[in-house]
Design a protein around this motif. Structure first.
Motif, PDB file in Angstrom:
ATOM      1  N   ASP A  96     -54.331 -92.300   3.471  1.00 18.52           N
ATOM      2  CA  ASP A  96     -53.243 -92.245   4.444  1.00 18.52           C
ATOM      3  C   ASP A  96     -51.983 -91.654   3.815  1.00 18.52           C
ATOM      4  OD1 ASP A  96     -54.936 -93.548   6.223  1.00 18.52           O
ATOM      5  OD2 ASP A  96     -54.254 -95.522   5.568  1.00 18.52           O
ATOM      6  N   ARG A  97     -51.010 -91.344   4.672  1.00 22.88           N
ATOM      7  CA  ARG A  97     -49.719 -90.877   4.171  1.00 22.88           C
ATOM      8  C   ARG A  97     -48.832 -92.092   3.861  1.00 22.88           C
ATOM      9  NH1 ARG A  97     -46.981 -86.694   7.836  1.00 22.88           N
ATOM     10  NH2 ARG A  97     -47.992 -87.815   9.528  1.00 22.88           N
ATOM     11  N   VAL A  98     -49.355 -92.931   2.991  1.00 23.79           N
ATOM     12  CA  VAL A  98     -48.674 -94.159   2.578  1.00 23.79           C
ATOM     13  C   VAL A  98     -48.820 -94.284   1.066  1.00 23.79           C
ATOM     14  CG1 VAL A  98     -48.600 -96.681   2.783  1.00 23.79           C
ATOM     15  CG2 VAL A  98     -49.184 -95.287   4.783  1.00 23.79           C
ATOM     16  N   ILE A  99     -47.697 -94.464   0.372  1.00 26.65           N
ATOM     17  CA  ILE A  99     -47.706 -94.620  -1.082  1.00 26.65           C
ATOM     18  C   ILE A  99     -47.117 -95.977  -1.445  1.00 26.65           C
ATOM     19  CG2 ILE A  99     -45.515 -93.349  -1.278  1.00 26.65           C
ATOM     20  CD1 ILE A  99     -46.432 -92.363  -4.004  1.00 26.65           C
ATOM     21  N   VAL A 100     -47.705 -96.625  -2.443  1.00 27.14           N
ATOM     22  CA  VAL A 100     -47.298 -97.974  -2.826  1.00 27.14           C
ATOM     23  C   VAL A 100     -46.845 -97.983  -4.290  1.00 27.14           C
ATOM     24  CG1 VAL A 100     -48.015-100.394  -3.031  1.00 27.14           C
ATOM     25  CG2 VAL A 100     -48.979 -98.948  -1.211  1.00 27.14           C
ATOM     26  N   PHE A 101     -45.660 -98.561  -4.521  1.00 24.12           N
ATOM     27  CA  PHE A 101     -45.164 -98.806  -5.872  1.00 24.12           C
ATOM     28  C   PHE A 101     -45.265-100.307  -6.135  1.00 24.12           C
ATOM     29  CE2 PHE A 101     -43.472 -94.693  -5.145  1.00 24.12           C
ATOM     30  CZ  PHE A 101     -43.069 -94.150  -6.359  1.00 24.12           C
ATOM     31  N   GLU A 102     -46.044-100.700  -7.129  1.00 26.76           N
ATOM     32  CA  GLU A 102     -46.099-102.108  -7.538  1.00 26.76           C
ATOM     33  C   GLU A 102     -45.061-102.312  -8.638  1.00 26.76           C
ATOM     34  OE1 GLU A 102     -50.051-103.312  -8.543  1.00 26.76           O
ATOM     35  OE2 GLU A 102     -50.762-103.172  -6.469  1.00 26.76           O
ATOM     36  N   LEU A 103     -44.098-103.214  -8.376  1.00 28.32           N
ATOM     37  CA  LEU A 103     -42.951-103.423  -9.263  1.00 28.32           C
ATOM     38  C   LEU A 103     -42.912-104.868  -9.745  1.00 28.32           C
ATOM     39  CD1 LEU A 103     -40.414-101.629  -6.890  1.00 28.32           C
ATOM     40  CD2 LEU A 103     -41.553-100.599  -8.856  1.00 28.32           C
ATOM     41  N   GLU A 104     -42.231-105.071 -10.861  1.00 28.67           N
ATOM     42  CA  GLU A 104     -42.160-106.434 -11.400  1.00 28.67           C
ATOM     43  C   GLU A 104     -40.842-106.681 -12.120  1.00 28.67           C
ATOM     44  OE1 GLU A 104     -44.773-109.516 -14.188  1.00 28.67           O
ATOM     45  OE2 GLU A 104     -45.437-107.450 -13.903  1.00 28.67           O
ATOM     46  N   LYS A 105     -40.196-107.808 -11.775  1.00 32.05           N
ATOM     47  CA  LYS A 105     -39.065-108.346 -12.546  1.00 32.05           C
ATOM     48  C   LYS A 105     -39.484-109.748 -12.970  1.00 32.05           C
ATOM     49  CE  LYS A 105     -34.734-107.553 -11.246  1.00 32.05           C
ATOM     50  NZ  LYS A 105     -33.539-107.368 -10.403  1.00 32.05           N
ATOM     51  N   ALA A 106     -38.776-110.763 -12.483  1.00 29.30           N
ATOM     52  CA  ALA A 106     -39.245-112.134 -12.720  1.00 29.30           C
ATOM     53  C   ALA A 106     -40.477-112.405 -11.866  1.00 29.30           C
ATOM     54  CB  ALA A 106     -38.145-113.127 -12.393  1.00 29.30           C
ATOM     55  N   VAL A 107     -40.534-111.749 -10.703  1.00 31.13           N
ATOM     56  CA  VAL A 107     -41.693-111.839  -9.801  1.00 31.13           C
ATOM     57  C   VAL A 107     -42.140-110.426  -9.451  1.00 31.13           C
ATOM     58  CG1 VAL A 107     -41.039-114.083  -8.842  1.00 31.13           C
ATOM     59  CG2 VAL A 107     -40.186-111.978  -7.770  1.00 31.13           C
ATOM     60  N   LYS A 108     -43.258-110.316  -8.731  1.00 28.46           N
ATOM     61  CA  LYS A 108     -43.812-109.019  -8.371  1.00 28.46           C
ATOM     62  C   LYS A 108     -43.426-108.625  -6.948  1.00 28.46           C
ATOM     63  CE  LYS A 108     -47.753-109.352 -11.520  1.00 28.46           C
ATOM     64  NZ  LYS A 108     -49.221-109.400 -11.647  1.00 28.46           N
ATOM     65  N   PHE A 109     -43.220-107.326  -6.755  1.00 25.97           N
ATOM     66  CA  PHE A 109     -42.903-106.767  -5.436  1.00 25.97           C
ATOM     67  C   PHE A 109     -43.783-105.540  -5.200  1.00 25.97           C
ATOM     68  CE2 PHE A 109     -38.970-108.603  -7.119  1.00 25.97           C
ATOM     69  CZ  PHE A 109     -38.541-109.406  -6.079  1.00 25.97           C
ATOM     70  N   ARG A 110     -43.877-105.169  -3.927  1.00 24.77           N
ATOM     71  CA  ARG A 110     -44.486-103.883  -3.580  1.00 24.77           C
ATOM     72  C   ARG A 110     -43.518-103.130  -2.681  1.00 24.77           C
ATOM     73  NH1 ARG A 110     -50.284-104.570  -1.076  1.00 24.77           N
ATOM     74  NH2 ARG A 110     -49.488-106.618  -0.468  1.00 24.77           N
ATOM     75  N   LEU A 111     -43.234-101.904  -3.054  1.00 25.03           N
ATOM     76  CA  LEU A 111     -42.414-101.030  -2.209  1.00 25.03           C
ATOM     77  C   LEU A 111     -43.366-100.041  -1.553  1.00 25.03           C
ATOM     78  CD1 LEU A 111     -39.514-100.242  -1.338  1.00 25.03           C
ATOM     79  CD2 LEU A 111     -39.594 -98.503  -3.134  1.00 25.03           C
ATOM     80  N   ILE A 112     -43.418-100.078  -0.241  1.00 26.20           N
ATOM     81  CA  ILE A 112     -44.379 -99.263   0.516  1.00 26.20           C
ATOM     82  C   ILE A 112     -43.617 -98.170   1.260  1.00 26.20           C
ATOM     83  CG2 ILE A 112     -46.115 -99.293   2.333  1.00 26.20           C
ATOM     84  CD1 ILE A 112     -46.414-102.365   1.521  1.00 26.20           C
TER      85      ILE A 112
END
Length: 362
Positions: A96-112
């Motif tokens: 799909d035309r969807v890209i995901v960035f998996e990020l982490e600081k104290a906890v994990k996030f996903r920027l979609i």
């Protein structure tokens, strides 16, 4: 119409180019109101990088930075949660035309980052709840708003994993008006690359998809696999109205750059094109297509002329061979017996009894 967005295949090329950012840092975020977002990143061993995101259109690495005086409220939200976060993974969701960035600081996030329609950038937490969204949106099967559980949009067929059997089955059932349209829509490749697939596979793009043969399906799958190999190390090919990660068949680029990002960065997605310029460009495309068709017809004429001349030069022995076959048929001989007689002729390469064809080496 000038290019202002990317296909799922082109997004896959960009994702491959961005892999060097993994284990790097997202150090700052900028947002020009109603325009692009800019991520300032730090890649291990390569220093500062700038990632430009045009919602609903494309994203690419850039060297041009325009930081607004005042960050938007959405920008401030993102900074609060993911400034100085580590990039663990970057991937495309299915095809799909969807890209995901998996990020982490104290906890994990996903920027979609969703690149269809007007686009969206959605930050979700470990519980998949939406923390921030550039746009609040409501669709038939999902809603994008803060506090909701994020759901990916319904995926189209994954052209990355397609095999000959599945492609053949899907196209046989397709009701699209022609093969190119079926490939473009059923597999999400888009019109440009669907036509490119047909050209490179030597398959008529205008035929009904239900008329495809297994051999043609195999050729199409092979071509798609070649695309996948090419976008592993993409380059930037700039044409009059296209920018592609690999060269187009029988087309001459106006410029070639080292990366696909660098080529996309030459675009101005906010430029307004006058209707006169648009009409001129349409006519240019028509002329180019007609010139290409003429060149193909000239090649076909040349080839068929050579075939005719070869047959004429060998008319006597060919006629004699036909007379032998016709005589044996009149005598009631079976095709097996005719084959046995014909094998005595040295110029005959193969005899196809099933289709009653004889291939002669001239």
């Amino acid at each position: 119409m000038p290019k202002n967005s990317i296909t799922s295949l082109e997004l896959a090329a960009i994702v491959n180019e961005l892999q060097f950012l993994i284990r790097g840092k997202l150090s700052q975020i900028y947002h020009q109101d109603k325009k692009e977002l800019m991520f300032q990143l730090h890649a291990q061993g390569q220093g500062k990088q700038l990632l430009k995101i045009i919602p609903g259109k494309y994203l690419c690495l850039t060297k041009k930075k325009e930081a607004p005086l005042r960050p938007s409220s959405y920008c401030m939200q993102l900074r609060k949660y993911i400034n100085n976060s580590t990039i663990n993974r970057i991937y495309q969701h299915h095809a799909d035309r969807v890209i995901v960035f998996e990020l982490e600081k104290a906890v994990k996030f996903r920027l979609i980052i969703e690149l269809y329609a007007k686009g969206n950038l959605i930050l979700i937490g470990e519980d998949d709840k939406i923390i921030a969204a550039l746009h609040r949106q409501k669709f038939r099967d999902r809603e994008v708003r803060v506090g909701e559980t994020y759901k990916f949009p319904e995926s189209s067929l994954n052209w990355e994993d397609i095999n000959e059997k599945d492609l053949f089955s899907i196209l046989k059932k397709s009701e699209k008006k022609n093969l190119a349209t079926a490939i473009a829509i059923e597999f999400g490749l888009g019109g440009l690359y669907a036509e490119e697939v047909c050209k490179l596979s030597n398959v008529d793009k205008a035929k009904l998809p239900s008329e495809i043969t297994k051999e043609e399906a195999g050729a199409i799958v092979k071509t798609i696999k070649q695309f996948l190999e090419q976008i592993k190390t993409p380059e930037g090919y700039i044409y009059d109205e296209q920018i592609t990660p690999f060269a187009l068949f029988e087309e001459k680029e106006t410029e070639k750059l080292d990366t696909y990002s660098a080529a996309l960065d030459t675009l101005n997605p906010f430029k307004t094109v006058s209707p006169y310029e648009s009409k001129i460009n349409t006519i240019k495309r028509m002329v180019a297509a007609q010139e290409s068709a003429i060149r193909k017809q000239e090649k076909a004429i040349e080839l068929n002329t050579k075939k005719g001349e070869t047959v004429y030069e060998n008319y006597a022995p060919l006629q004699k061979m036909l007379d032998v076959v016709n005589t044996l048929i009149r005598e009631g001989k079976e095709w097996k017996e005719i084959e046995s007689e014909l094998k005595k002729v040295k110029k005959i390469k193969t005899i196809d009894l099933k289709n009653k064809k004889i291939i002669i080496d001239l």
